[in-house]
Design a protein around this motif. Structure first.
Motif, short mmCIF file in Angstrom:
data_model
loop_
_atom_site.label_atom_id
_atom_site.label_comp_id
_atom_site.label_asym_id
_atom_site.label_seq_id
_atom_site.Cartn_x
_atom_site.Cartn_y
_atom_site.Cartn_z
N ASP A 182 80.72 -1.82 -32.73
CA ASP A 182 80.36 -2.10 -31.32
C ASP A 182 78.88 -1.81 -31.10
O ASP A 182 78.18 -2.57 -30.42
N CYS A 183 78.41 -0.68 -31.65
CA CYS A 183 77.00 -0.29 -31.47
C CYS A 183 76.05 -1.33 -32.06
O CYS A 183 75.04 -1.65 -31.44
N LEU A 184 76.39 -1.83 -33.24
CA LEU A 184 75.51 -2.82 -33.86
C LEU A 184 75.46 -4.10 -33.02
O LEU A 184 74.38 -4.67 -32.80
N ALA A 185 76.60 -4.53 -32.53
CA ALA A 185 76.62 -5.76 -31.71
C ALA A 185 75.88 -5.52 -30.40
O ALA A 185 75.06 -6.35 -29.98
N LEU A 186 76.13 -4.37 -29.76
CA LEU A 186 75.46 -4.09 -28.48
C LEU A 186 73.97 -3.92 -28.66
O LEU A 186 73.18 -4.38 -27.83
N ASP A 187 73.57 -3.27 -29.74
CA ASP A 187 72.14 -3.10 -30.00
C ASP A 187 71.45 -4.47 -30.06
O ASP A 187 70.40 -4.68 -29.45
N ALA A 188 72.08 -5.41 -30.79
CA ALA A 188 71.49 -6.76 -30.89
C ALA A 188 71.46 -7.44 -29.53
O ALA A 188 70.46 -8.07 -29.17
N LEU A 189 72.53 -7.29 -28.76
CA LEU A 189 72.61 -7.96 -27.45
C LEU A 189 71.66 -7.33 -26.43
O LEU A 189 71.07 -8.03 -25.60
N VAL A 190 71.47 -6.03 -26.51
CA VAL A 190 70.52 -5.35 -25.62
C VAL A 190 69.09 -5.78 -25.98
O VAL A 190 68.31 -6.16 -25.12
N LYS A 191 68.79 -5.80 -27.28
CA LYS A 191 67.44 -6.19 -27.72
C LYS A 191 67.12 -7.63 -27.36
O LYS A 191 65.98 -7.97 -27.08
N ARG A 192 68.14 -8.49 -27.40
CA ARG A 192 67.94 -9.90 -27.05
C ARG A 192 67.89 -10.12 -25.54
O ARG A 192 67.75 -11.24 -25.08
N GLY A 193 68.10 -9.05 -24.79
CA GLY A 193 68.06 -9.19 -23.32
C GLY A 193 69.29 -9.87 -22.75
O GLY A 193 69.25 -10.45 -21.67
N VAL A 194 70.42 -9.79 -23.47
CA VAL A 194 71.65 -10.42 -22.99
C VAL A 194 72.44 -9.45 -22.10
O VAL A 194 72.99 -9.84 -21.07
N VAL A 195 72.51 -8.19 -22.50
CA VAL A 195 73.27 -7.19 -21.76
C VAL A 195 72.39 -5.98 -21.46
O VAL A 195 71.55 -5.60 -22.28
#
Ligand SMILES: Nc1ncnc2c1ncn2[C@@H]1O[C@H](COP(=O)(O)OP(=O)(O)OP(=O)(O)O)[C@@H](O)[C@H]1O
Ligand SMILES: [Mg+2]
Length: 308
Positions: A81-94
């Motif tokens: 979950d952390c890896l997916a969220l990290d990518a989504l936060v960095k991409r400005g999605v979440v």
């Protein structure tokens, strides 16, 4: 660990922590538990740094340490979950996660916000927690399949669901808007309303059934998509509007059992409406309509229909 807590945790992780988590993820293509020296090699960090990071990550329960004939590490769902969220936060999605919207066997769905304040839903696929049924076609990530089937299956499910939404939404079919996807996570537009299964008093059930079948027809004819798990539990009703959710198991019309799955979808829906709302249409007619073999539907309200 509660998923709400994950975003602050993700934001507190340093790039070395992420590098180590990613090294473990990568290593799980070859090992159920990734040996320490492999984590060192894959992370390209020095061994002392890696040991320090592994300790921190284990304390935060983002991975598991296994001691057997060697010492190895494996991601758990929180780490993934952390890896997916990290990518989504960095991409400005979440930007932030809120309350659970639906937590069940095969997925956890959370309310969330984008950096611009838009409300979205974040769906974490969790296949392999219980027995697996969703993914019918073997795709890539074969290596994970062997050593970490849950990770592989959850990721394929998210990719398929996102792909379905990307095929359907631009054609104007009533599904959540696809916003982003990473690993086993799909981000989509937030939808309000209640599951059809929980909407006891529909003011106009005939109209709702008509809209559902209209969307099934357009998904099939305009987007080449068959839901393959359609039921009152995957239809959301909000006033007069109807949305169809939960698409990871979709198939295309050329899939060998496409015909049977389309028929099952239609049957589930019309049986439900007959039983609960006394709206009646024959399976032959509904099927011909969704396949484009006839252009209209005649739905009757039958006071004698219904019952269990
Ligand atoms: N885009 C959305 N906006 C708001 N709520 C949603 C959205 N998508 C899903 N939900 C909520 O989450 C629940 C589960 O979603 P979905 O049907 O997609 O997953 P599932 O694979 O069936 O999960 P489960 O195994 O929990 O049944 C839905 O019943 C609905 O209440
Ligand atoms: Mg569902």
């Amino acid at each position: 660990m509660s998923v709400e807590r994950l975003i602050p945790l993700v934001k507190s992780l340093e790039k070395e922590d992420i590098a180590v988590l990613m090294a473990v993820e990568e290593g799980m293509t070859s090992f159920e538990y990734v040996p320490l020296e492999q984590v060192v090699r894959l992370s390209r960090l020095d061994p002392q740094e890696v040991e320090y990071r592994l300790g921190r990550l284990e304390e935060n329960r983002l991975l598991r340490r296994w001691i057997g004939h060697y010492v190895g590490y494996a991601l758990n769902y929180a780490g993934y979950d952390c890896l997916a969220l990290d990518a989504l936060v960095k991409r400005g999605v979440v930007e932030a996660l809120g309350k659970p919207l639906g937590v069940g066997k095969e997925a956890d769905v959370y309310d969330a916000l984008t950096p611009s304040g838009e409300r979205v839903a974040v769906k974490f696929h969790r296949l392999g927690r219980i027995s697996f049924r969703g993914v019918r076609r073997v795709r890539h990530y074969l290596a994970w399949k062997r050593h970490a089937p849950w990770l592989y299956r959850s990721r394929v499910a998210a990719e398929r669901e996102y792909r379905a939404l990307c095929l359907l939404h631009p054609k104007g079919i009533s599904v959540p808007r696809p916003v982003g996807q990473n690993r086993h996570v799909v981000v989509m537009g937030y939808i309000s309303g209640a599951l059809l299964a929980e909407a006891i008093d529909l003011p106009n059930p005939r109209k709702v059934l008509k809209k559902v079948l209209e969307n099934v027809r357009r998904a099939f004819l305009d987007a080449g998509v068959i839901h393959a798990d359609l039921s009152e539990f995957n239809i959301v009703v909000d006033g007069e509007s109807v949305l169809i959710i939960d698409w990871p198991q979709f198939v295309t019309p050329t899939y060998p059992s496409a015909e049977r799955l389309l028929k099952r979808d239609v049957k589930n829906v019309i049986n439900y409406f007959k039983r609960k709302h006394r709206v009646v249409v024959s399976l032959e007619q509904a099927l011909a309509y969704v396949k484009g073999e006839r252009s209209s539907l005649s739905l009757r309200v039958d006071r004698r229909a219904g019952g269990e």
